[in-house]
Every structure is written in structure tokens, then in C-alpha cells.
Scaffold this motif. Structure first.
Motif, mmCIF file in Angstrom:
data_model
loop_
_atom_site.group_PDB
_atom_site.id
_atom_site.type_symbol
_atom_site.label_atom_id
_atom_site.label_comp_id
_atom_site.label_asym_id
_atom_site.label_seq_id
_atom_site.Cartn_x
_atom_site.Cartn_y
_atom_site.Cartn_z
ATOM 1 N N LEU A 13 17.029 4.971 -2.146
ATOM 2 C CA LEU A 13 16.814 6.349 -2.589
ATOM 3 C C LEU A 13 18.151 6.973 -2.958
ATOM 4 C CD1 LEU A 13 14.373 7.312 0.255
ATOM 5 C CD2 LEU A 13 13.760 7.060 -2.139
ATOM 6 N N PRO A 14 18.159 7.981 -3.838
ATOM 7 C CA PRO A 14 19.428 8.641 -4.177
ATOM 8 C C PRO A 14 20.074 9.200 -2.906
ATOM 9 C CG PRO A 14 17.624 9.434 -5.577
ATOM 10 C CD PRO A 14 17.022 8.562 -4.537
ATOM 11 N N ALA A 66 11.520 12.241 -2.352
ATOM 12 C CA ALA A 66 12.219 11.130 -3.010
ATOM 13 C C ALA A 66 11.398 9.844 -2.921
ATOM 14 C CB ALA A 66 13.582 10.930 -2.362
ATOM 15 N N ARG A 67 10.727 9.625 -1.791
ATOM 16 C CA ARG A 67 9.895 8.423 -1.623
ATOM 17 C C ARG A 67 8.671 8.462 -2.538
ATOM 18 N NH1 ARG A 67 12.844 8.340 2.895
ATOM 19 N NH2 ARG A 67 13.088 6.324 3.902
ATOM 20 N N ILE A 68 8.076 9.641 -2.663
ATOM 21 C CA ILE A 68 6.905 9.774 -3.546
ATOM 22 C C ILE A 68 7.328 9.515 -4.994
ATOM 23 C CG2 ILE A 68 5.201 11.406 -4.456
ATOM 24 C CD1 ILE A 68 5.181 12.690 -1.631
ATOM 25 N N ALA A 69 8.465 10.104 -5.387
ATOM 26 C CA ALA A 69 8.949 9.914 -6.760
ATOM 27 C C ALA A 69 9.232 8.434 -7.025
ATOM 28 C CB ALA A 69 10.213 10.738 -6.978
ATOM 29 N N ARG A 70 9.827 7.740 -6.043
ATOM 30 C CA ARG A 70 10.112 6.305 -6.204
ATOM 31 C C ARG A 70 8.819 5.511 -6.402
ATOM 32 N NH1 ARG A 70 13.501 3.276 -1.589
ATOM 33 N NH2 ARG A 70 11.692 3.828 -0.342
ATOM 34 N N MET A 71 7.767 5.885 -5.662
ATOM 35 C CA MET A 71 6.473 5.213 -5.808
ATOM 36 C C MET A 71 5.948 5.385 -7.244
ATOM 37 S SD MET A 71 2.918 6.262 -3.984
ATOM 38 C CE MET A 71 2.734 7.685 -5.024
ATOM 39 N N PHE A 72 6.041 6.625 -7.786
ATOM 40 C CA PHE A 72 5.577 6.879 -9.152
ATOM 41 C C PHE A 72 6.331 6.001 -10.141
ATOM 42 C CE2 PHE A 72 3.376 10.543 -7.605
ATOM 43 C CZ PHE A 72 2.482 10.924 -8.594
ATOM 44 N N PHE A 73 7.676 6.004 -10.028
ATOM 45 C CA PHE A 73 8.495 5.311 -11.028
ATOM 46 C C PHE A 73 8.349 3.793 -10.922
ATOM 47 C CE2 PHE A 73 11.417 9.168 -10.236
ATOM 48 C CZ PHE A 73 10.584 9.969 -11.012
ATOM 49 N N SER A 74 8.243 3.276 -9.688
ATOM 50 C CA SER A 74 8.213 1.813 -9.536
ATOM 51 C C SER A 74 6.897 1.213 -9.997
ATOM 52 C CB SER A 74 8.479 1.425 -8.077
ATOM 53 O OG SER A 74 7.446 1.940 -7.262
ATOM 54 N N ARG A 107 -0.704 16.173 -10.601
ATOM 55 C CA ARG A 107 -1.543 17.395 -10.686
ATOM 56 C C ARG A 107 -2.937 17.142 -10.143
ATOM 57 N NH1 ARG A 107 0.346 18.680 -16.697
ATOM 58 N NH2 ARG A 107 2.187 19.896 -16.214
ATOM 59 N N ASN A 108 -3.239 15.899 -9.778
ATOM 60 C CA ASN A 108 -4.576 15.565 -9.265
ATOM 61 C C ASN A 108 -4.768 16.234 -7.899
ATOM 62 O OD1 ASN A 108 -6.620 14.245 -7.765
ATOM 63 N ND2 ASN A 108 -6.537 12.514 -9.176
ATOM 64 N N PRO A 109 -5.765 17.111 -7.787
ATOM 65 C CA PRO A 109 -5.917 17.832 -6.513
ATOM 66 C C PRO A 109 -6.195 16.891 -5.345
ATOM 67 C CG PRO A 109 -7.783 18.246 -7.994
ATOM 68 C CD PRO A 109 -6.763 17.509 -8.788
ATOM 69 N N TYR A 110 -6.800 15.747 -5.616
ATOM 70 C CA TYR A 110 -7.114 14.812 -4.525
ATOM 71 C C TYR A 110 -5.846 14.123 -4.013
ATOM 72 C CZ TYR A 110 -11.783 15.495 -6.402
ATOM 73 O OH TYR A 110 -12.929 16.057 -6.845
ATOM 74 N N TYR A 111 -4.916 13.854 -4.920
ATOM 75 C CA TYR A 111 -3.626 13.271 -4.517
ATOM 76 C C TYR A 111 -2.869 14.259 -3.623
ATOM 77 C CZ TYR A 111 1.430 13.059 -5.352
ATOM 78 O OH TYR A 111 2.787 13.112 -5.213
ATOM 79 N N ARG A 112 -2.847 15.532 -4.060
ATOM 80 C CA ARG A 112 -2.132 16.562 -3.304
ATOM 81 C C ARG A 112 -2.788 16.775 -1.941
ATOM 82 N NH1 ARG A 112 1.387 18.795 -6.728
ATOM 83 N NH2 ARG A 112 1.891 20.475 -5.298
ATOM 84 N N GLU A 113 -4.119 16.754 -1.948
ATOM 85 C CA GLU A 113 -4.861 16.988 -0.708
ATOM 86 C C GLU A 113 -4.620 15.825 0.272
ATOM 87 O OE1 GLU A 113 -8.189 15.733 0.402
ATOM 88 O OE2 GLU A 113 -8.186 17.170 2.056
#
Ligand SMILES: [Zn+2]
Length: 345
Positions: free
Chosen positions: A141-142, A174-182, A191-197
Motif C-alpha cells: 500500500l502507499p 487504501a485496501r479497498i482501492a487496491r482490490m478495485f485496481f488489482s 456507487r452500488n448501494p449493496y457494496y456500501r451496505e
């Protein structure tokens, strides 16, 4: 007036417009069904891939035959194809037997000659290199490990930072962002409400500290089946209204993310639109008889006495298919799609 009021038959929408209008139930159901369509293909190809992968990382299995599994552990009764002796063990012992590694308690193969052992060792080395290069490297992580390199003392946190655990929240981001990018996840998933929930639930529910995230197999089997059944139950009130309100079946061609040529079928009433099915037409000729047969199947699924009209786009082949349907069911009439009529001639 409802958007789908049967008394206003010329206001017709094609399937794809409906899909975009009714994200939620309908989109969820379409996605669940798309998963089902690809499930069998994915299942077959993943089994083949697993076998190929096993052969690449453990190539010496080719020189022995697994006779039977032995109880406990991953051991099996193995017979060498070269010298025909049998022994119990796993791949480690197969390697030891063929490559004449003496520290394993298995007899070296008498039929492996010096030129043969060079060939086998080459195969084994290639497999080892493959395993090493395929080992997933974790991207840090950065800022992670930076303090150690700098030799700087760890940052002193103020009472506010400690109280609200601001550092912990930043680390989680930072961990969530890494999951998205990888994994190349689309940004709109954020923006998915189920992901946020789901993440809020994980962070705010007491006693979830040992929680292990849902795994690959459970997600594509148990959870997919249960969720589909649940959505079918949620749609039951719409089904129950079909015989009172009259149904329009709407169909249109589209492609899924894998570019499979699909035709989707929807049943529309005043109570709401409902996705019926998507037919994968890969390898089929989409002529009037093919389309008519699928429209007829969707009419039978809804109940021919419940259907009052069918809506398709204005392609000649769709018109011809609908003429077949009109001949067979005199009380059902075809309405060309208004959006296509206005925008696409
Ligand atoms: Zn042998």
C-alpha cells in the motif's frame, strides 16, 4: 397513467430501454440469469484449466498411474509406468522415485537411464520455475514500509486521530482501492448501494472480528441459487396479476459482457415489467421460425390467455415471426417498438 398501461398500446418500449429504466429487481434478475447461462461453460472450462495447470506444475505424474486413493491425507497407491513397481505416496514420492532422490523412503526407478534423468530433471526444473513465477506478489500500500526504509520514528497520533481511528479508516480505504485496481473492478461498483451496505455492515457489526470473506465456490453455487430463488419469490405478486391485467411480451437482441448474442424476453403489465429469460443464440440462425418459436415459448410461459400483445423491434425478420404468432394466436397482436419507429425508422 402507468407507463405500461395496456390501454395505450402504442407506447411500447424495447427490452433494453426497460432494463435501463428498471435497474434493481430486473437488472438483478437478468444478471442472475446471465450467470446461469454461462455457468455450465465456465464450469467445463475451469475443470479443463485445472487439469492443464496440474500437468504443468507436476509434469512427472505423466510417468506413473494412480491406482487408487488411500484413506487419510492426499496419498494414493501409485504404479510407475517405467519399472512397474507400486508404492504409496504423493507427488513428492513420485519425484523421488523418478529423479532418484534418496532422502525420500522410496526405491529409485531402475528404468531411468542417465539420458532419461536429464530429460526428467529438465521437466521438473521448468515446473519449479513456473510455480515461482506464478506466485502472486502482493502489491504494498502507499506509505507501507516507508517508515522502516526512512528510519524515521513512527508518527505520533493525536487524541482525535486515535479516538476516531482515522489511520485505520485510511488504511481500509487504501485496501479497498487496491482490490478495485488489482481486479479491474468497474469504478461504478463504488456507487452500488449493496457494496456500501456490505462494508458498513462489516465495520459496524459487533463480534465479527474473525469473519472470513465469502469464498469463490460458495458465491457461485449456494449463494447464487438462494438469491435467484429469493428474487423469483419477490416477483410472484407480479405473476399473480398477469391474468387480471393482461401481459405484453417484449423481446429484443443484446450482447452480454462476454459478447454472447442474446435475445431477452420480458413480460410487461401495469404491475411492472418482469424479465422472463435470455436465450443464447450463439451458433443459431436467427430466422423467422427460430424467433417465432422462442416468442411462442415465452407466451406459453406467461399463459396464452394472459398475453394481449407482443412488442419487437421493426426488423423484417421480427415482423415475419410475429405474423406467424398472430396466425397461431388470433387474440394476440403485434406492435412494433415505438422507440424504433420514431428514432430508427
Ligand atoms: Zn520406476
Amino acid at each position: 397513467m402507468s407507463l405500461f398501461n395496456q390501454s395505450f398500446p402504442f407506447f411500447s418500449l424495447t427490452g433494453h430501454v426497460l432494463v435501463h429504466t428498471y435497474i434493481g429487481f430486473v437488472q438483478c434478475f437478468i444478471l442472475l440469469n446471465s450467470y446461469y447461462i454461462h455457468f455450465f461453460i465456465v464450469e467445463m472450462s475451469s475443470a479443463n484449466e485445472a487439469m492443464e495447470q496440474e500437468d504443468q506444475i507436476k509434469p512427472l505424474w505423466r510417468y506413473v498411474t494412480k491406482l487408487r486413493k488411500t484413506p487419510g491425507g492426499g496419498n494414493a497407491m501409485i504404479k510407475c509406468n517405467l519399472c512397474e513397481i507400486s508404492f504409496i505416496g504423493s507427488y513428492t514420492r513420485v519425484r523421488a522415485h523418478l529423479l532418484k532422490i534418496l532422502r525420500e523412503a522410496v526405491r529409485p526407478c531402475s528404468k531411468v537411464t542417465p539420458p532419461k534423468i536429464i530429460e526428467l530433471k529438465k521437466l521438473d526444473n521448468e515446473a519449479t520455475l513456473k510455480i515461482q513465477s506464478s506466485k502472486k506478489k502482493c502489491v504494498s500500500l502507499p506509505g507501507e514500509g516507508k517508515q522502516k526504509q526512512d528510519g524515521a520514528p513512527p508518527k505520533v497520533l493525536g487524541p482525535l486521530e486515535k479516538g476516531f481511528n482515522l489511520q485505520g479508516k485510511d488504511d481500509l480505504d487504501a485496501r479497498i482501492a487496491r482490490m478495485f485496481f488489482s481486479s479491474g473492478l468497474p469504478f461504478h461498483l463504488a456507487r452500488n448501494p449493496y457494496y456500501r451496505e456490505a462494508l458498513s455492515y462489516a465495520a459496524n457489526t459487533p463480534n465479527l472480528s474473525g469473519y472470513k470473506p465469502l469464498g469463490y465456490n460458495k458465491l457461485r453455487t449456494t449463494f447464487l441459487t438462494t438469491k435467484r430463488r429469493h428474487v423469483v419469490n419477490l416477483l410472484q405478486p407480479i405473476r399473480n396479476s398477469w391474468n387480471q391485467k393482461g401481459v405484453t411480451t417484449v423481446n429484443d437482441g443484446w450482447s452480454d459482457p462476454q459478447r454472447s448474442p442474446l435475445i431477452n424476453f420480458m413480460a410487461v403489465t401495469e404491475s411492472g415489467p418482469m424479465f422472463l429469460k435470455a436465450v443464447n443464440c450463439f451458433g443459431d440462425i436467427k430466422d423467422k421460425d427460430f424467433i417465432a418459436q422462442h416468442i411462442k415459448d415465452s407466451i406459453m410461459e406467461v399463459g396464452s390467455s394472459n398475453v394481449v400483445q407482443i412488442v419487437t423491434n421493426n426488423a423484417v425478420v421480427c415482423k415475419a415471426a410475429c405474423m406467424i404468432i398472430e396466425n397461431e394466436f388470433p387474440v394476440i397482436y403485434w406492435t412494433p417498438c415505438a422507440a424504433h419507429t420514431l428514432n430508427l425508422h
